[in-house]
Scaffold this motif. Sequence first.
Motif, PDB file in Angstrom:
ATOM      1  N   ARG A 324       0.830  -1.213   0.000  1.00 25.48           N
ATOM      2  CA  ARG A 324       0.000   0.000   0.000  1.00 25.48           C
ATOM      3  C   ARG A 324       0.862   1.260   0.000  1.00 25.48           C
ATOM      4  O   ARG A 324       0.551   2.240  -0.698  1.00 25.48           O
ATOM      5  CB  ARG A 324      -0.917  -0.008   1.221  1.00 25.48           C
ATOM      6  N   ASN A 325       1.934   1.253   0.768  1.00 21.57           N
ATOM      7  CA  ASN A 325       2.823   2.416   0.798  1.00 21.57           C
ATOM      8  C   ASN A 325       3.494   2.629  -0.550  1.00 21.57           C
ATOM      9  O   ASN A 325       3.653   3.775  -1.007  1.00 21.57           O
ATOM     10  CB  ASN A 325       3.878   2.233   1.887  1.00 21.57           C
ATOM     11  N   LEU A 326       3.888   1.542  -1.190  1.00 19.53           N
ATOM     12  CA  LEU A 326       4.499   1.657  -2.509  1.00 19.53           C
ATOM     13  C   LEU A 326       3.501   2.198  -3.515  1.00 19.53           C
ATOM     14  O   LEU A 326       3.832   3.041  -4.363  1.00 19.53           O
ATOM     15  CB  LEU A 326       5.027   0.290  -2.949  1.00 19.53           C
ATOM     16  N   GLU A 327       2.259   1.750  -3.425  1.00 23.08           N
ATOM     17  CA  GLU A 327       1.218   2.247  -4.318  1.00 23.08           C
ATOM     18  C   GLU A 327       1.021   3.755  -4.148  1.00 23.08           C
ATOM     19  O   GLU A 327       0.917   4.498  -5.143  1.00 23.08           O
ATOM     20  CB  GLU A 327      -0.088   1.516  -4.034  1.00 23.08           C
ATOM     21  N   LYS A 328       0.986   4.221  -2.910  1.00 27.13           N
ATOM     22  CA  LYS A 328       0.832   5.662  -2.672  1.00 27.13           C
ATOM     23  C   LYS A 328       1.989   6.441  -3.293  1.00 27.13           C
ATOM     24  O   LYS A 328       1.785   7.502  -3.895  1.00 27.13           O
ATOM     25  CB  LYS A 328       0.760   5.931  -1.163  1.00 27.13           C
ATOM     26  N   PHE A 329       3.187   5.898  -3.160  1.00 27.73           N
ATOM     27  CA  PHE A 329       4.353   6.579  -3.716  1.00 27.73           C
ATOM     28  C   PHE A 329       4.263   6.640  -5.238  1.00 27.73           C
ATOM     29  O   PHE A 329       4.492   7.707  -5.842  1.00 27.73           O
ATOM     30  CB  PHE A 329       5.623   5.858  -3.288  1.00 27.73           C
ATOM     31  N   VAL A 330       3.947   5.526  -5.869  1.00 30.65           N
ATOM     32  CA  VAL A 330       3.880   5.484  -7.335  1.00 30.65           C
ATOM     33  C   VAL A 330       2.813   6.450  -7.837  1.00 30.65           C
ATOM     34  O   VAL A 330       3.036   7.216  -8.795  1.00 30.65           O
ATOM     35  CB  VAL A 330       3.609   4.053  -7.831  1.00 30.65           C
ATOM     36  N   HIS A 331       1.642   6.427  -7.221  1.00 33.22           N
ATOM     37  CA  HIS A 331       0.571   7.317  -7.679  1.00 33.22           C
ATOM     38  C   HIS A 331       0.927   8.781  -7.467  1.00 33.22           C
ATOM     39  O   HIS A 331       0.568   9.651  -8.277  1.00 33.22           O
ATOM     40  CB  HIS A 331      -0.733   6.968  -6.967  1.00 33.22           C
ATOM     41  N   SER A 332       1.650   9.066  -6.401  1.00 30.86           N
ATOM     42  CA  SER A 332       2.098  10.447  -6.177  1.00 30.86           C
ATOM     43  C   SER A 332       3.074  10.874  -7.263  1.00 30.86           C
ATOM     44  O   SER A 332       2.977  11.981  -7.812  1.00 30.86           O
ATOM     45  CB  SER A 332       2.739  10.560  -4.805  1.00 30.86           C
ATOM     46  N   GLU A 333       4.025  10.008  -7.596  1.00 29.53           N
ATOM     47  CA  GLU A 333       5.009  10.323  -8.613  1.00 29.53           C
ATOM     48  C   GLU A 333       4.385  10.412  -9.997  1.00 29.53           C
ATOM     49  O   GLU A 333       4.894  11.121 -10.876  1.00 29.53           O
ATOM     50  CB  GLU A 333       6.128   9.272  -8.612  1.00 29.53           C
ATOM     51  N   ALA A 334       3.296   9.666 -10.222  1.00 25.36           N
ATOM     52  CA  ALA A 334       2.666   9.616 -11.543  1.00 25.36           C
ATOM     53  C   ALA A 334       1.685  10.757 -11.780  1.00 25.36           C
ATOM     54  O   ALA A 334       1.025  10.798 -12.830  1.00 25.36           O
ATOM     55  CB  ALA A 334       1.949   8.276 -11.719  1.00 25.36           C
ATOM     56  N   ALA A 335       1.593  11.682 -10.857  1.00 19.28           N
ATOM     57  CA  ALA A 335       0.668  12.807 -11.020  1.00 19.28           C
ATOM     58  C   ALA A 335       0.965  13.538 -12.327  1.00 19.28           C
ATOM     59  O   ALA A 335       2.099  13.913 -12.598  1.00 19.28           O
ATOM     60  CB  ALA A 335       0.793  13.760  -9.839  1.00 19.28           C
ATOM     61  N   GLY A 336      -0.067  13.715 -13.139  1.00 18.80           N
ATOM     62  CA  GLY A 336       0.086  14.380 -14.427  1.00 18.80           C
ATOM     63  C   GLY A 336       0.330  13.437 -15.586  1.00 18.80           C
ATOM     64  O   GLY A 336       0.228  13.837 -16.751  1.00 18.80           O
ATOM     65  N   ALA A 337       0.670  12.172 -15.300  1.00 16.08           N
ATOM     66  CA  ALA A 337       0.873  11.181 -16.359  1.00 16.08           C
ATOM     67  C   ALA A 337      -0.447  10.481 -16.655  1.00 16.08           C
ATOM     68  O   ALA A 337      -1.344  10.413 -15.812  1.00 16.08           O
ATOM     69  CB  ALA A 337       1.922  10.159 -15.938  1.00 16.08           C
ATOM     70  N   ARG A 338      -0.547   9.949 -17.861  1.00 18.85           N
ATOM     71  CA  ARG A 338      -1.757   9.200 -18.243  1.00 18.85           C
ATOM     72  C   ARG A 338      -1.583   7.739 -17.845  1.00 18.85           C
ATOM     73  O   ARG A 338      -0.619   7.088 -18.250  1.00 18.85           O
ATOM     74  CB  ARG A 338      -2.000   9.306 -19.740  1.00 18.85           C
ATOM     75  N   ALA A 339      -2.514   7.240 -17.024  1.00 16.25           N
ATOM     76  CA  ALA A 339      -2.434   5.860 -16.555  1.00 16.25           C
ATOM     77  C   ALA A 339      -3.165   4.929 -17.508  1.00 16.25           C
ATOM     78  O   ALA A 339      -4.387   5.015 -17.649  1.00 16.25           O
ATOM     79  CB  ALA A 339      -3.008   5.752 -15.149  1.00 16.25           C
ATOM     80  N   TRP A 340      -2.412   4.065 -18.155  1.00 15.15           N
ATOM     81  CA  TRP A 340      -3.012   3.032 -18.989  1.00 15.15           C
ATOM     82  C   TRP A 340      -3.278   1.755 -18.186  1.00 15.15           C
ATOM     83  O   TRP A 340      -4.137   0.948 -18.533  1.00 15.15           O
ATOM     84  CB  TRP A 340      -2.105   2.701 -20.168  1.00 15.15           C
ATOM     85  N   LEU A 341      -2.517   1.571 -17.137  1.00 20.97           N
ATOM     86  CA  LEU A 341      -2.671   0.395 -16.269  1.00 20.97           C
ATOM     87  C   LEU A 341      -2.103   0.759 -14.903  1.00 20.97           C
ATOM     88  O   LEU A 341      -1.053   1.401 -14.813  1.00 20.97           O
ATOM     89  CB  LEU A 341      -1.914  -0.803 -16.849  1.00 20.97           C
ATOM     90  N   GLY A 342      -2.804   0.379 -13.851  1.00 21.85           N
ATOM     91  CA  GLY A 342      -2.312   0.633 -12.496  1.00 21.85           C
ATOM     92  C   GLY A 342      -2.716   1.968 -11.921  1.00 21.85           C
ATOM     93  O   GLY A 342      -2.298   2.302 -10.812  1.00 21.85           O
ATOM     94  N   GLY A 343      -3.500   2.734 -12.638  1.00 18.08           N
ATOM     95  CA  GLY A 343      -3.899   4.039 -12.127  1.00 18.08           C
ATOM     96  C   GLY A 343      -4.858   3.945 -10.965  1.00 18.08           C
ATOM     97  O   GLY A 343      -4.895   4.832 -10.106  1.00 18.08           O
ATOM     98  N   ASP A 344      -5.651   2.865 -10.911  1.00 20.19           N
ATOM     99  CA  ASP A 344      -6.567   2.674  -9.782  1.00 20.19           C
ATOM    100  C   ASP A 344      -5.852   1.988  -8.633  1.00 20.19           C
ATOM    101  O   ASP A 344      -5.878   2.455  -7.500  1.00 20.19           O
ATOM    102  CB  ASP A 344      -7.801   1.881 -10.220  1.00 20.19           C
ATOM    103  N   THR A 345      -5.183   0.875  -8.926  1.00 22.46           N
ATOM    104  CA  THR A 345      -4.436   0.178  -7.880  1.00 22.46           C
ATOM    105  C   THR A 345      -3.378  -0.724  -8.500  1.00 22.46           C
ATOM    106  O   THR A 345      -3.532  -1.179  -9.647  1.00 22.46           O
ATOM    107  CB  THR A 345      -5.370  -0.665  -6.983  1.00 22.46           C
ATOM    108  N   ILE A 346      -2.303  -0.959  -7.760  1.00 22.99           N
ATOM    109  CA  ILE A 346      -1.316  -1.956  -8.151  1.00 22.99           C
ATOM    110  C   ILE A 346      -1.283  -3.092  -7.137  1.00 22.99           C
ATOM    111  O   ILE A 346      -0.474  -4.013  -7.242  1.00 22.99           O
ATOM    112  CB  ILE A 346       0.097  -1.349  -8.277  1.00 22.99           C
ATOM    113  N   VAL A 347      -2.159  -3.024  -6.136  1.00 22.28           N
ATOM    114  CA  VAL A 347      -2.149  -3.975  -5.031  1.00 22.28           C
ATOM    115  C   VAL A 347      -3.200  -5.049  -5.258  1.00 22.28           C
ATOM    116  O   VAL A 347      -4.392  -4.752  -5.387  1.00 22.28           O
ATOM    117  CB  VAL A 347      -2.405  -3.256  -3.691  1.00 22.28           C
ATOM    118  N   ALA A 348      -2.757  -6.297  -5.289  1.00 21.56           N
ATOM    119  CA  ALA A 348      -3.668  -7.437  -5.395  1.00 21.56           C
ATOM    120  C   ALA A 348      -3.515  -8.278  -4.131  1.00 21.56           C
ATOM    121  O   ALA A 348      -2.549  -9.030  -3.991  1.00 21.56           O
ATOM    122  CB  ALA A 348      -3.353  -8.265  -6.634  1.00 21.56           C
TER     123      ALA A 348
END
Length: 461
Positions: A324-348
């Motif tokens: 979950r912490n890694l997901e928060k970091f990735v989504h923070s860094e990806a701000a402004g980028a277009r998410a084709w995959l993983g924009g909702d979650t990367i955690v399964a």
Amino acid sequence: MPGSPAPLHLDALGPSGPYRAQAREVVHDVTGRPVAELSMVPRLYVQRGLAALRRAETLPPDERVPALAEAGRLFATATLNGMTAGQYEHAVARVSGLPITMVRESTAGIAAGLAGAYGFAGQARPRGSRDTSNGAGTAVWIRRGDVLAVLAAGNHPGIHAQWAEALALGYRVAVRPSRREPLSAHRLVTALHEAGFGTDRVVLLPTDHGVADDLVGGADLAVVYGGDDVVDKYRSSTAVLPHGPGRAKILITADTDFTRHLDTIVDSVSREAGAACVNATAVFVEGDPAPVAEALADRLAGLPALPPEDDRAVLPVRGLDAARNLEKFVHSEAAGARAWLGGDTIVAELGDGAAALRPAVFQLDRADAPQARLEMPFPCVWVAPWSRADGLAPLRDTIVLTALTSDRDLVGRLLDEPTVRNLHVGDHPTHVLVPGLPHDGYLGEFLMRSKTFTDAAPAAP
């Protein structure tokens, strides 16, 4: 947990044999279950270990070459420290979160690496030092020191095959294992001792970060793995070889139909669970990057989320909180980028307190976007536009670049670029490196040097 086996003891392996320290660190698996206790040695123990390495004699070449091969065989097949090879591989998968098939491949790779270590190390030897036809004088290839310290990484077991080349060249070696995954280093040092390398020729010294500096400073040379902070710390040192993030990349020029190379692109991103330094983390496209990002996302979306010990697993696993912490970091860094995959979650979530890290594909709007330098420990790729006007700058600082292009002039420029450490042209995934060819340069380039030796002593009367 009721019924759980007692944690394995991973003792320090010093010059007098195994040493169980009072200070120990618990090694957990991806669910938080204790798997092992790692002895953490104090500064004085490290100093004594280095002193013993300095006093030791180097094993002769005709003994160390077969001993390395035997150590590789033992590593891959023997019961060491109470663990069979299968039990070791299962434990590494559970602790590191890497798929067990990947761990098995690394076991075989380490065994092959040790068997060929002397030959692989010798690939770096200058041709002049092989030629003895220069009359009374010749060039000889000698060590720059006697004792090498290795501050090992825990992201992939296969890194341990590299430092074994130092043993092949006659170094005595002190290894500080990763505290995250110390099982591989411990097993390899144990195998080396069993194979005939004395306990005063290779030692395992688990320490905290503060004492690790003493280990580096007390050795003649050191190989250190870490992030950008490690690279920056040792950048100017001639006695330390830092290995930092790989930032492997793919370049697709306009003369290339990327659909014909999609298998290579997907494989570069996702093989090795996307966790190795040679996995592609950025794809640069001359033209519109959207079709490439869309195709990548479509292929990566089908990868299954499974526990690491499952033979079908292909994705890395972490504890749920860490994921979950890694997901928060990735989504923070990806701000402004277009998410084709993983924009909702990367955690399964896997239902046992662990989670697989699902792939992510983000599209950037320019080649010099800072996210293109971001390397994550799972299949996470940044797809960016690239033009001739951007030049080589976005492609620099990469361990491997796969260029999908027919532009031979561009290939020549990439080959001459010193910060592109390996170059593949065409359908050759970034993660595939040929044994005997340099990974990040030859280790022997750092460990050895050449000097002239002229023996013109007068004959005895």
